[in-house]
Structure formats: structure tokens, C-alpha cells
Design a protein around this motif. Structure first.
Motif, PDB file in Angstrom:
ATOM      1  N   VAL A 109     -26.048  36.613 -24.186  1.00 49.91           N
ATOM      2  CA  VAL A 109     -24.850  36.176 -23.466  1.00 49.91           C
ATOM      3  C   VAL A 109     -23.634  36.992 -23.899  1.00 49.91           C
ATOM      4  CG1 VAL A 109     -23.278  34.228 -23.102  1.00 49.91           C
ATOM      5  CG2 VAL A 109     -25.754  33.856 -23.170  1.00 49.91           C
ATOM      6  N   ASP A 110     -22.851  37.451 -22.911  1.00 41.97           N
ATOM      7  CA  ASP A 110     -21.584  38.169 -23.114  1.00 41.97           C
ATOM      8  C   ASP A 110     -21.747  39.579 -23.643  1.00 41.97           C
ATOM      9  OD1 ASP A 110     -20.099  35.983 -22.209  1.00 41.97           O
ATOM     10  OD2 ASP A 110     -19.971  35.107 -24.198  1.00 41.97           O
ATOM     11  N   VAL A 111     -22.972  40.071 -23.801  1.00 41.35           N
ATOM     12  CA  VAL A 111     -23.176  41.462 -24.192  1.00 41.35           C
ATOM     13  C   VAL A 111     -23.387  42.270 -22.910  1.00 41.35           C
ATOM     14  CG1 VAL A 111     -24.667  43.060 -25.458  1.00 41.35           C
ATOM     15  CG2 VAL A 111     -24.115  40.826 -26.434  1.00 41.35           C
ATOM     16  N   GLU A 112     -22.380  43.054 -22.538  1.00 41.49           N
ATOM     17  CA  GLU A 112     -22.346  43.649 -21.205  1.00 41.49           C
ATOM     18  C   GLU A 112     -22.319  45.175 -21.194  1.00 41.49           C
ATOM     19  OE1 GLU A 112     -22.521  42.092 -18.353  1.00 41.49           O
ATOM     20  OE2 GLU A 112     -22.386  40.016 -19.030  1.00 41.49           O
ATOM     21  N   HIS A 113     -21.992  45.813 -22.319  1.00 41.57           N
ATOM     22  CA  HIS A 113     -21.834  47.260 -22.345  1.00 41.57           C
ATOM     23  C   HIS A 113     -22.856  47.896 -23.283  1.00 41.57           C
ATOM     24  CE1 HIS A 113     -17.980  46.125 -20.603  1.00 41.57           C
ATOM     25  NE2 HIS A 113     -17.770  47.384 -20.282  1.00 41.57           N
ATOM     26  N   THR A 114     -23.185  49.181 -23.015  1.00 44.15           N
ATOM     27  CA  THR A 114     -24.143  49.915 -23.834  1.00 44.15           C
ATOM     28  C   THR A 114     -23.580  51.271 -24.224  1.00 44.15           C
ATOM     29  OG1 THR A 114     -26.071  48.846 -22.836  1.00 44.15           O
ATOM     30  CG2 THR A 114     -26.435  50.966 -23.902  1.00 44.15           C
ATOM     31  N   PHE A 115     -23.718  51.599 -25.505  1.00 42.26           N
ATOM     32  CA  PHE A 115     -23.418  52.938 -26.003  1.00 42.26           C
ATOM     33  C   PHE A 115     -24.738  53.540 -26.450  1.00 42.26           C
ATOM     34  CE2 PHE A 115     -22.149  56.327 -28.726  1.00 42.26           C
ATOM     35  CZ  PHE A 115     -20.864  56.695 -28.359  1.00 42.26           C
ATOM     36  N   PHE A 116     -25.154  54.628 -25.814  1.00 41.19           N
ATOM     37  CA  PHE A 116     -26.465  55.214 -26.085  1.00 41.19           C
ATOM     38  C   PHE A 116     -26.422  56.162 -27.277  1.00 41.19           C
ATOM     39  CE2 PHE A 116     -27.012  54.150 -21.526  1.00 41.19           C
ATOM     40  CZ  PHE A 116     -28.126  53.344 -21.658  1.00 41.19           C
ATOM     41  N   SER A 117     -27.591  56.323 -27.898  1.00 37.56           N
ATOM     42  CA  SER A 117     -27.758  57.222 -29.033  1.00 37.56           C
ATOM     43  C   SER A 117     -29.186  57.751 -29.028  1.00 37.56           C
ATOM     44  CB  SER A 117     -27.433  56.496 -30.344  1.00 37.56           C
ATOM     45  OG  SER A 117     -28.246  55.344 -30.501  1.00 37.56           O
ATOM     46  N   GLY A 118     -29.545  58.464 -30.110  1.00 30.98           N
ATOM     47  CA  GLY A 118     -30.862  59.081 -30.142  1.00 30.98           C
ATOM     48  C   GLY A 118     -31.939  58.254 -30.814  1.00 30.98           C
ATOM     49  N   GLY A 119     -31.546  57.227 -31.593  1.00 26.31           N
ATOM     50  CA  GLY A 119     -32.521  56.418 -32.308  1.00 26.31           C
ATOM     51  C   GLY A 119     -31.854  55.269 -33.022  1.00 26.31           C
ATOM     52  N   GLY A 120     -32.635  54.554 -33.833  1.00 27.02           N
ATOM     53  CA  GLY A 120     -32.148  53.331 -34.446  1.00 27.02           C
ATOM     54  C   GLY A 120     -31.041  53.525 -35.453  1.00 27.02           C
ATOM     55  N   ALA A 121     -31.165  54.516 -36.357  1.00 30.13           N
ATOM     56  CA  ALA A 121     -30.126  54.731 -37.352  1.00 30.13           C
ATOM     57  C   ALA A 121     -28.802  55.086 -36.686  1.00 30.13           C
ATOM     58  CB  ALA A 121     -30.549  55.832 -38.327  1.00 30.13           C
ATOM     59  N   GLU A 122     -28.861  55.910 -35.642  1.00 29.92           N
ATOM     60  CA  GLU A 122     -27.645  56.251 -34.911  1.00 29.92           C
ATOM     61  C   GLU A 122     -27.041  55.018 -34.240  1.00 29.92           C
ATOM     62  OE1 GLU A 122     -28.398  59.394 -32.185  1.00 29.92           O
ATOM     63  OE2 GLU A 122     -28.757  60.880 -33.742  1.00 29.92           O
ATOM     64  N   ALA A 123     -27.886  54.130 -33.750  1.00 28.83           N
ATOM     65  CA  ALA A 123     -27.387  52.900 -33.138  1.00 28.83           C
ATOM     66  C   ALA A 123     -26.656  52.044 -34.160  1.00 28.83           C
ATOM     67  CB  ALA A 123     -28.536  52.121 -32.504  1.00 28.83           C
ATOM     68  N   VAL A 124     -27.180  51.994 -35.384  1.00 23.80           N
ATOM     69  CA  VAL A 124     -26.542  51.225 -36.454  1.00 23.80           C
ATOM     70  C   VAL A 124     -25.221  51.881 -36.861  1.00 23.80           C
ATOM     71  CG1 VAL A 124     -26.777  50.518 -38.870  1.00 23.80           C
ATOM     72  CG2 VAL A 124     -28.678  50.193 -37.283  1.00 23.80           C
ATOM     73  N   GLU A 125     -25.212  53.210 -37.001  1.00 25.42           N
ATOM     74  CA  GLU A 125     -23.968  53.920 -37.298  1.00 25.42           C
ATOM     75  C   GLU A 125     -22.918  53.621 -36.230  1.00 25.42           C
ATOM     76  OE1 GLU A 125     -23.186  56.954 -39.368  1.00 25.42           O
ATOM     77  OE2 GLU A 125     -24.961  56.805 -40.628  1.00 25.42           O
ATOM     78  N   THR A 126     -23.345  53.608 -34.989  1.00 30.96           N
ATOM     79  CA  THR A 126     -22.429  53.320 -33.891  1.00 30.96           C
ATOM     80  C   THR A 126     -21.839  51.925 -34.017  1.00 30.96           C
ATOM     81  OG1 THR A 126     -23.567  54.839 -32.396  1.00 30.96           O
ATOM     82  CG2 THR A 126     -22.256  53.103 -31.378  1.00 30.96           C
ATOM     83  N   ALA A 127     -22.679  50.955 -34.360  1.00 36.26           N
ATOM     84  CA  ALA A 127     -22.180  49.585 -34.514  1.00 36.26           C
ATOM     85  C   ALA A 127     -21.086  49.532 -35.580  1.00 36.26           C
ATOM     86  CB  ALA A 127     -23.327  48.645 -34.876  1.00 36.26           C
ATOM     87  N   TRP A 128     -21.300  50.239 -36.697  1.00 36.74           N
ATOM     88  CA  TRP A 128     -20.285  50.248 -37.748  1.00 36.74           C
ATOM     89  C   TRP A 128     -18.973  50.858 -37.265  1.00 36.74           C
ATOM     90  CZ3 TRP A 128     -18.401  48.089 -41.749  1.00 36.74           C
ATOM     91  CH2 TRP A 128     -17.425  48.740 -42.517  1.00 36.74           C
TER      92      TRP A 128
END
Length: 461
Positions: A109-128
Motif C-alpha cells: 500500500v502507498d508504494v507507487e514509484h520505482t527506481f531501477f538498478s542493476g541488482g540487490g546491493a545497488e537497490a539497498v544503496e539507493t534506499a539509503w
């Protein structure tokens, strides 16, 4: 000498493997396990031996290996239209837009946008980085710390490594990039009997977390990151009320809650997002692995409207990115994977079979070497106990059983599973989501036979 014969020695000379003592492969590379092809839930090695892929290619190949023609068709169509265009500087491409829209309909719920990356570690870096951007824009630049859980693994890039609790992985690279405090995970094996009650255990965990927040200063905490079921340490499930409790603390003290679903999303726990199973309401979700069913690399950070309302203000630049983020080919394959999962009712199959797998795995606690079985969906671990009075393993027993007998016998029986040689040795499985009852039974039987042999070889104490 055939090409297959030459591959191991070529690898030893030229290839650096992930998380591997590369120098131990030998100059001829004979210790290297080479996978040449896949078929259904099986892989075939360079010697022609067929193995059940009990780990889904490191939690990636949700659909196994028989959908290649469909993915090839999707890839060819995309490559004929557009081979590459970046999601960069006010530019996008249709496939990336379509996938972002599709994910918004599946996400919490309420999660509407996506920022793409190359893999899981990059996704975590992005979250930070998004968390830091969010707090700074709201006038709280002092929120520079993260909270994670003991034993957690969130990736090996320098930022993600900060949230990973493993000194052996971190110490060679100096102080962590992000100041992180670690609190207890939700593993209750070996704890006091009163913690068998979910309400008691949840209250204990949340009280510990709140004490840590107050000790550090709530105004310094930017985010808390946790997996719905923690992989490292052995498929550690949360007690009832734990994730709603995390949400309440995040709201009370103003930090962001991140669900790391790199492993648990896209059906592994019988839901599109594993957190849904436990009442999670995160501000961000990190995904990778199963998003493309292993047919292409991709990661993504899914972001709530609470955050985008702040970072998407006119004139604010999200000064972060990756060249190949949301690559058209990977996006096309991810869309096809989601389509197949819906069409072939993959999640429904996991839900139908999960109780059977739970029963089969749970029965293994009857073996002397099995101390605990935990997990959910198609994601299970067995914690092993040894010959010492405290349940640990002597050096002799560990070398004979955990390092040698168990992984060797599993492989000889045709099962690829994960055998951790850590403080608490584990055997872990995460079979392809296409597995039927017969295959799950075969996996359980192989593990049972192997651990029965290991139990009989366990030294008396």
C-alpha cells in the motif's frame, strides 16, 4: 581435449569468482563446479550429471529453466525495437515505464514509484541515498545513522556492506560508509521458553529496538532495514505483530522503514511481496533476483508516496543513478516473468504446497543433528547441532560433517542446497516455484537421508 574439459582450467587462469577462495581451485580448476544448462527445476553440470536446483540459482530462478523460449521471444521483440536508452536526465523508454507501472499495482500500500538498478546491493544503496535525501529536504540532515539486525546480509557494495553484520566481510575494507547499529533478529531458537509466545517475544524485540533508538538519539536515525524473513542465519521468520510494531516505531520516531525483499519478493513466500504475509507496511522495498526469474540482471527500489511527495518537489534533483538501470532488455524480461507468474498461477501453487513442504521439513527435527527447522513458503533452513554440550561442533565433527559429508552427499544424491559452515551450521533450500509435490518430496528425502547418515556419524559426547 573437449571444451568442457578445458573450462575449469580456463576459469582458474582467468575468472575471479564471487565469495570464493579462488586460489584453492588449483591451477587446473578441478574443484570448480560448472553448470552448463538447465531444464525445468534441474541443472546439468559439465559432466552431464543432473541436479535438482534446490537453491533456485541463488534465489533467482523462480520459474526454473524451461521458459527460455518465451523469454527469448520477449527479448528479441525488445531488441528489435530498442536495444538501449537510459532512464536519465528527463529521458525514459516505454518498457521501463510499463514495468514501473506494473510494479506499483503489485507493491504494498502507498508504494507507487520505482527506481531501477542493476541488482540487490545497488537497490539497498539507493534506499539509503533516498532516505538521506528525504530527511535533508525535510530539514533533518542529522539523520545519518541506520539500524539493521544482527547477522543480516544486505549486500557487498560499501554502502550496503554497512548494513551487513559480518565482520569477516567488513573489516578488510575499513570503517563502514554508514554508521549502523545492530539489534536482535527474530531467531528464537535456544532462547528462554517464555519467548515461544509471539506476543511476549514481539514485545521484547520492540522494547530492545526502542531502547537502542533512544540511546542513539531518534533525531540521528535515518532508516531501519530488515528482511521479512532473514536469509542469513537461516530463514528466520518474525513473530506475529513484529512488522506492525516496526511500523509504529518508525512513525513515532520519524525514521524510514525499508523491507529488503531481494530474496523474499516475487513468490518465494507465496506472495508478490513477502512482507505482505507479516503485515509489513514499509516506506521502501528493495528487490532484485526473482524480478526477472534469473533471465536477466535487474534490481529496483520501490518508494512510497510519502517519500516521493518530498523528493519530487519542482527543482529538486535526485542526484543518483546507474547507467544500465532499467535496461530495456531486463525490463522486458521482468514484464514477461510477471506475466508468466500470473498466467501459470505460480503464487497459488506455492500457497497450495507450502504446508506440505513445512510438514516434510518439520519432520526432520526427529534427527539428532537437526536442532531447529524454520522458514515459510518455498524457503527453509535447518539449523544443525553437534557433539558439544552446548550444541556446537568440535573442530573434528565440523570438518567431517559440515565441511565434507553433508555437502558431498547432497551433491552426490543430485541436490544443490546451501550448507553454511558458520557458528550455527545450516542446510538451506529455496527450490524453484514451479516445483510440484513429488519434487519437494524428493528434496526432503535427500536431505533426510543425508542428515540421517550425518547423525549416525556424529561423535558421542
Amino acid at each position: 581435449m573437449t571444451r568442457t574439459d578445458l573450462l575449469p582450467s580456463a576459469a582458474a587462469r582467468h575468472l575471479l569468482l564471487n565469495m570464493t577462495p579462488n586460489g584453492s581451485l588449483g591451477r587446473d580448476g578441478k574443484k570448480l563446479f560448472v553448470v552448463e544448462r538447465g531444464d525445468g527445476a534441474y541443472v546439468v553440470d559439465a559432466d552431464g550429471r543432473r541436479h535438482i536446483d534446490g537453491l533456485s540459482g541463488l534465489y533467482c530462478c523462480q520459474l526454473g529453466y524451461s521458459y527460455a523460449p518465451e523469454f527469448a521471444e520477449a527479448a528479441e521483440r525488445q531488441l528489435r525495437e530498442l536495444c538501449f536508452s537510459p532512464l536519465w536526465s528527463s529521458s525514459a523508454h516505454p518498457t521501463g515505464i510499463e514495468l514501473a507501472e506494473r510494479l506499483s499495482r503489485l507493491a504494498p500500500v502507498d508504494v507507487e514509484h520505482t527506481f531501477f538498478s542493476g541488482g540487490g546491493a545497488e537497490a539497498v544503496e539507493t534506499a539509503w541515498k533516498i532516505a538521506r535525501k528525504y530527511h535533508t529536504l525535510r530539514g533533518e540532515p542529522g539523520r545519518v545513522k541506520a539500524l539493521s539486525r544482527r547477522g543480516a546480509y544486505h549486500g557487498l557494495t560499501l554502502g550496503a556492506l554497512s548494513f551487513t553484520d559480518d565482520p569477516g566481510l567488513k573489516e578488510p575494507y575499513g570503517p563502514p560508509a554508514v554508521e549502523t547499529r545492530f539489534v536482535s533478529n527474530t531467531n528464537r531458537f535456544g532462547l528462554a521458553p517464555e519467548f515461544a509466545d509471539d506476543a511476549t517475544y514481539t514485545a521484547h524485540l520492540l522494547a530492545e529496538l526502542e531502547a537502542e533508538i533512544l540511546a542513539e538519539g531518534p533525531e540521528t536515525i535515518a532508516m531501519l532495514i530488515a528482511e521479512p524473513v532473514q536469509n542469513r542465519g537461516g530463514c528466520i521468520t518474525p513473530p506475529d505483530g513484529y512488522w506492525p510494531g516496526l511500523r509504529a516505531l518508525a512513525d513515532r520516531y520519524g525514521f524510514l522503514l525499508v523491507a529488503d525483499e531481494v530474496i523474499t519478493a516475487f513468490g518465494r513466500l507465496g506472495e508478490w511481496f513477502g512482507g505482505d504475509r507479516y503485515g509489513a507496511r514499509p516506506d521502501m522495498v528493495t528487490v532484485a533476483k526473482g524480478i526477472t526469474a534469473g533471465y536477466a540482471p535487474m534490481g529496483a527500489t520501490l518508494v512510497s508516496t510519502r517519500i516521493t511527495e518530498v523528493i519530487n518537489q519542482p527543482g529538486v534533483v535526485l542526484n543518483h543513478g546507474y547507467t544500465f538501470a532499467g535496461h530495456p532488455l531486463s525490463a522486458a524480461i521482468a514484464l514477461r516473468s510477471l506475466e508468466i507468474m500470473e498466467r501459470d498461477r505460480i503464487l497459488e501453487s506455492v500457497r497450495d504446497l507450502q504446508d506440505h513442504l513445512a510438514k516434510r521439513m518439520g519432520s526432520l527435527t526427529a534427527l539428532p543433528i537437526v536442532g531447529d527447522v524454520r522458514g515459510a513458503g518455498f524457503f527453509y533452513a535447518l539449523e544443525l547441532v553437534g557433539d558439544l554440550d552446548d550444541g556446537g561442533f568440535s573442530d573434528t565433527a565440523r570438518a567431517a560433517l559440515v565441511v565434507d559429508l553433508i555437502p558431498r552427499r547432497l551433491r552426490e544424491a543430485g541436490l544443490l542446497a546451501r550448507v553454511y559452515n558458520r557458528d550455527a551450521p545450516l542446510v538451506q533450500i529455496a527450490p524453484p516455484l514451479i516445483s510440484d509435490r513429488q519434487l519437494l518430496d524428493r528434496i526432503a528425502d535427500i536431505i533426510a537421508d543425508t542428515l540421517d547418515e550425518a547423525s549416525r556419524a556424529l561423535p558421542a559426547h
